[in-house]
Scaffold this motif. Sequence first.
Motif, PDB file in Angstrom:
ATOM      1  N   CYS A  50       0.829  -1.215   0.000  1.00 51.65           N
ATOM      2  CA  CYS A  50       0.000   0.000   0.000  1.00 51.65           C
ATOM      3  C   CYS A  50       0.859   1.260   0.000  1.00 51.65           C
ATOM      4  N   SER A  52       3.995   1.598  -1.018  1.00 48.07           N
ATOM      5  CA  SER A  52       4.764   1.762  -2.250  1.00 48.07           C
ATOM      6  C   SER A  52       3.899   2.345  -3.361  1.00 48.07           C
ATOM      7  N   GLU A  53       2.666   1.904  -3.460  1.00 46.42           N
ATOM      8  CA  GLU A  53       1.762   2.457  -4.478  1.00 46.42           C
ATOM      9  C   GLU A  53       1.393   3.906  -4.161  1.00 46.42           C
ATOM     10  N   ALA A  54       1.087   4.169  -2.906  1.00 46.24           N
ATOM     11  CA  ALA A  54       0.671   5.520  -2.509  1.00 46.24           C
ATOM     12  C   ALA A  54       1.812   6.523  -2.689  1.00 46.24           C
ATOM     13  N   ALA A  56       4.515   6.212  -4.578  1.00 42.76           N
ATOM     14  CA  ALA A  56       4.868   6.308  -6.001  1.00 42.76           C
ATOM     15  C   ALA A  56       3.935   7.263  -6.742  1.00 42.76           C
ATOM     16  N   SER A  57       2.702   7.388  -6.274  1.00 43.27           N
ATOM     17  CA  SER A  57       1.749   8.276  -6.944  1.00 43.27           C
ATOM     18  C   SER A  57       2.066   9.759  -6.714  1.00 43.27           C
ATOM     19  N   THR A  58       2.982  10.050  -5.779  1.00 47.47           N
ATOM     20  CA  THR A  58       3.318  11.446  -5.487  1.00 47.47           C
ATOM     21  C   THR A  58       4.427  11.995  -6.383  1.00 47.47           C
ATOM     22  N   GLY A  59       5.068  11.138  -7.171  1.00 50.10           N
ATOM     23  CA  GLY A  59       6.119  11.603  -8.081  1.00 50.10           C
ATOM     24  C   GLY A  59       7.396  10.796  -7.941  1.00 50.10           C
ATOM     25  N   GLU A  60       8.465  11.331  -8.490  1.00 48.03           N
ATOM     26  CA  GLU A  60       9.763  10.657  -8.467  1.00 48.03           C
ATOM     27  C   GLU A  60      10.349  10.664  -7.049  1.00 48.03           C
TER      28      GLU A  60
END
Length: 74
Positions: A50, A52-54, A56-60
Amino acid sequence: MTRRYYRLRTPAGGPTTVRVTEGADLYLAVGSGRRRMYLTPDEAWALWRCLSEAVASTGEPPSWIRVHIAATKR
């Protein structure tokens, strides 16, 4: 019981520590231990997925996060 510790500090100096006790649970401490949580291995895997997905959605990812973390005994 064998315990391994994994630590990483943010640029602001806030630590994150995970303690793994062989044959037992995982212990997560964030921000000098003010926020603590015990997790079973299954809960830790679900949290990892959870997060890692969350995140990763914020950018690099920032450059300071790209380091090798070696386990210590304390």
